[in-house]
Design a protein around this motif. Structure first.
Motif, PDB file in Angstrom:
ATOM      1  N   UNK A   1     -29.189-112.590 -66.568  1.00  0.00           N
ATOM      2  CA  UNK A   1     -30.578-112.630 -66.104  1.00  0.00           C
ATOM      3  C   UNK A   1     -30.680-113.523 -64.879  1.00  0.00           C
ATOM      4  N   UNK A   2     -31.760-113.313 -64.127  1.00  0.00           N
ATOM      5  CA  UNK A   2     -32.026-114.202 -63.000  1.00  0.00           C
ATOM      6  C   UNK A   2     -32.469-115.552 -63.559  1.00  0.00           C
TER       7      UNK A   2
ATOM      8  N   UNK B   1     -34.176-115.989 -55.325  1.00  0.00           N
ATOM      9  CA  UNK B   1     -34.585-115.142 -56.453  1.00  0.00           C
ATOM     10  C   UNK B   1     -33.879-115.494 -57.752  1.00  0.00           C
ATOM     11  N   UNK B   2     -32.902-116.378 -57.706  1.00  0.00           N
ATOM     12  CA  UNK B   2     -32.196-116.786 -58.916  1.00  0.00           C
ATOM     13  C   UNK B   2     -31.012-115.920 -59.274  1.00  0.00           C
TER      14      UNK B   2
ATOM     15  N   UNK C   1     -29.420-106.547 -56.831  1.00  0.00           N
ATOM     16  CA  UNK C   1     -29.360-107.377 -58.031  1.00  0.00           C
ATOM     17  C   UNK C   1     -30.712-107.996 -58.336  1.00  0.00           C
ATOM     18  N   UNK C   2     -31.454-108.376 -57.304  1.00  0.00           N
ATOM     19  CA  UNK C   2     -32.792-108.940 -57.489  1.00  0.00           C
ATOM     20  C   UNK C   2     -33.699-107.936 -58.203  1.00  0.00           C
TER      21      UNK C   2
ATOM     22  N   UNK D   1     -35.640-111.107 -65.281  1.00  0.00           N
ATOM     23  CA  UNK D   1     -35.878-112.540 -65.114  1.00  0.00           C
ATOM     24  C   UNK D   1     -35.698-113.258 -66.451  1.00  0.00           C
ATOM     25  N   UNK D   2     -35.110-114.439 -66.404  1.00  0.00           N
ATOM     26  CA  UNK D   2     -34.916-115.224 -67.615  1.00  0.00           C
ATOM     27  C   UNK D   2     -36.278-115.704 -68.123  1.00  0.00           C
TER      28      UNK D   2
END
Length: 66
Positions: free
Chosen positions: A7-8, A15-16, A54-55, A60-61
């Motif tokens: 996850x990001x 964006x992580x 990938x973004x 998202x986490x």
């Protein structure tokens, strides 16, 4: 690795994505970011396209409540 999900991360610069990859593989975040930047420059900026993809596809986490 068990039930880990890619996850990001909430520890993000943009964006992580790099932080999420580092968290998943238990690598140092700074080294992942440096390697990503170097690979982006040496592959004629195709890393930018990979980062955007990938973004979009990495979830998202969940945010931790403190």
């Amino acid at each position: 690795m068990g039930n880990k999900k890619l996850t990001r991360s909430n520890n993000r610069m943009i964006a992580g994505v790099c932080a999420g990859i580092a968290d998943y593989f238990n690598w140092d975040i700074t080294l992942v970011r440096i390697v990503y930047v170097l690979l982006t420059f040496f592959t004629v900026f195709s890393g930018g396209i990979v980062y955007l993809v990938l973004w979009l596809i990495m979830p998202e986490a969940p945010r931790s409540v403190e």
